[in-house]
Design an enzyme around this catalytic site. Structure first.
Site, PDB file in Angstrom:
ATOM      1  N   SER A 142       0.834  -1.208   0.000  1.00 43.46           N
ATOM      2  CA  SER A 142       0.000   0.000   0.000  1.00 43.46           C
ATOM      3  C   SER A 142       0.869   1.259   0.000  1.00 43.46           C
ATOM      4  CB  SER A 142      -0.959  -0.062   1.193  1.00 43.46           C
ATOM      5  OG  SER A 142      -0.981   1.123   1.905  1.00 43.46           O
ATOM      6  N   ASP A 192       6.517   2.722   6.461  1.00 39.91           N
ATOM      7  CA  ASP A 192       6.410   2.098   5.131  1.00 39.91           C
ATOM      8  C   ASP A 192       6.622   3.116   4.011  1.00 39.91           C
ATOM      9  OD1 ASP A 192       5.650   0.024   6.751  1.00 39.91           O
ATOM     10  OD2 ASP A 192       3.969  -0.612   5.495  1.00 39.91           O
TER      11      ASP A 192
END
Ligand code: PMV
Length: 418
Positions: A142, A192
């Site tokens: 994602s 991330d």
């Protein structure tokens, strides 16, 4: 204040960004300890092509999304007027956002478009995103999606001055990608998107700026997907309840995990001969502690068993409870040994990716000349893949990415060959 130069005419361009792997410190990072993450050479790719009308189209073949909006129908958003990016849901109005797995991706697109481009005279364009990262396996699929999307829209809005290469460009991409992560996940930690933007290795502690580690060594690893579905939320809740019951014991474990991450930082930055051996030790130690926290799984223990029999150290990566394991491939491991291990893991029904950790972050390449789109995309994929030092690996299997890009409208392809 950045003055945007809207790009009304542009040549097709390709943006790519890597996935991430948590090497050390998962779970403990939630309690303010340090975690170490690195970029993996499997990447997401966004191909952006101009259109002759004023529509914007988002194509995500991996999750069957193909939506088209008239630019005038999309909301103009001012991020300072929203208390959180996920409020974009209240602003979509008549814009059709599909239900299902692609919903968050489309909402993120609407949010980023609304903030970055809706107030500017924008010609139509198509963004097609494909990814080599397995979804939901803890490899940051994602975040790499949000990084390529943010970089693509920032590029179109004229806010990137060095094609994403300068520190200022990267900071901007990271900030907007984080907003995209917030649309999708509410309160992500930010690790991330930072890894997907900057690449390399990062030390991350909640509330602090991620620290880029000065490591010149990309690591050879195997990432093994157990295919056992996991719920990060449930695993986090399990650790929390154990800590509520035994605060002193669990805080001791979390402190030790923190010490592992701190040792890893000095190992990454040192050049000693015994670095690899010490890395193997701390991989084993970190897994043992995660197992103490109750987040391992039989499938992960099986991976440890198989790899240990070949003198390789493995640990779970991410939330655990299934998901993925990482295995450090020692520099002296022969190709036959690695193939043996991969075969045995595949025999257990696991999916094994041989890749490197520590390669390049976000990259943007522009189409020049009048090459046919397939040829250009293929050569760009080659070049962008080589940014992430890849050993001979399954990474080369990107034929699907190329053919998915070729579904773009004829008008876009015609523009490439005037
Ligand atoms: O498997 P993932 O990507 O959901 O990893 C979660 C990592 C944790 O440390 C367990 C949670 C977090 O937010 O850092």
């Amino acid at each position: 204040m950045v003055v945007a130069i809207p790009q009304t005419e542009f040549k097709p361009f390709l943006v790519s960004a890597p996935g991430k792997l948590i090497l050390f410190g998962e779970h403990a990072v939630v309690y303010g300890k340090t975690a170490i993450a690195g970029s993996v050479s499997m990447r997401a790719y966004a191909l952006v092509t101009p259109r002759s009308d004023s529509k914007v189209r988002l194509v995500l073949p991996d999750i069957s999304v193909d939506v088209q909006f008239d630019t005038s129908k999309l909301p103009q958003l001012n991020p300072s007027e929203l208390s959180h990016p996920c409020e974009v849901e209240n602003h979509v109005g008549c814009a059709s956002v599909p239900e299902g797995p692609g919903r968050m991706a489309v909402l993120t697109f609407v949010y980023l478009f609304g903030c970055l481009l809706a107030q500017k005279p924008t010609k139509g364009f198509t963004v097609c995103v494909r990814s080599l990262l397995p979804v939901g396996a803890g490899l940051g699929s994602s975040a790499s999606f949000n990084v390529v999307l943010a970089a693509a829209l920032l590029q179109l809005s004229g806010q990137l001055y060095k094609d994403g290469k300068s520190t200022a460009d990267r900071q901007l991409i990271n900030e907007w990608a984080f907003a995209g992560e917030q649309v999708a996940h509410g309160t992500p930690s930010g690790i991330d998107n930072s890894v997907a933007t900057y690449g390399g290795f990062l030390a991350y502690t909640r509330g602090q700026k991620p620290q880029n580690l000065n490591s010149s060594n990309a690591l050879r690893v195997l990432i093994t997907n157990t295919n056992v579905p996991k719920s990060t939320k449930a695993l986090l809740a399990g650790v929390r309840s154990l800590r509520d019951k035994h605060p002193q014991v669990i805080d001791g474990v979390l402190d030790t995990i923190h010490s592992v991450a701190i040792s890893a930082i000095s190992l990454f930055e040192s050049q000693g001969e015994d670095v690899e051996e010490k890395l193997q030790d701390i991989i084993r130690l970190n897994h043992g502690m995660l197992s103490t926290l109750g987040v391992s799984h039989l499938s992960l223990e099986r991976i440890r068993e198989i790899t240990a029999a070949h003198h390789m150290a493995s640990k779970l990566t991410g939330a655990g409870g299934g998901g993925c394991a990482l295995t450090l491939v020692p520099s002296n491991a022969s190709d036959e040994t690695v193939e043996d291990v991969k075969r045995m893991l595949a025999h257990e029904g696991f999916q094994c990716y041989q890749t490197t950790v520590g390669g390049a972050g976000v990259a943007i390449s522009h189409c020049v000349g009048a090459q046919p789109i397939e040829e250009w995309v293929r050569s760009m994929l080659d070049r962008q893949l080589s940014l992430a030092p890849s050993t001979k690996s399954e990474d080369a299997g990107y034929g699907g990415v190329v053919s998915a890009f070729s579904i773009l409208p004829d008008t876009a392809i015609a523009k490439l060959a005037p």
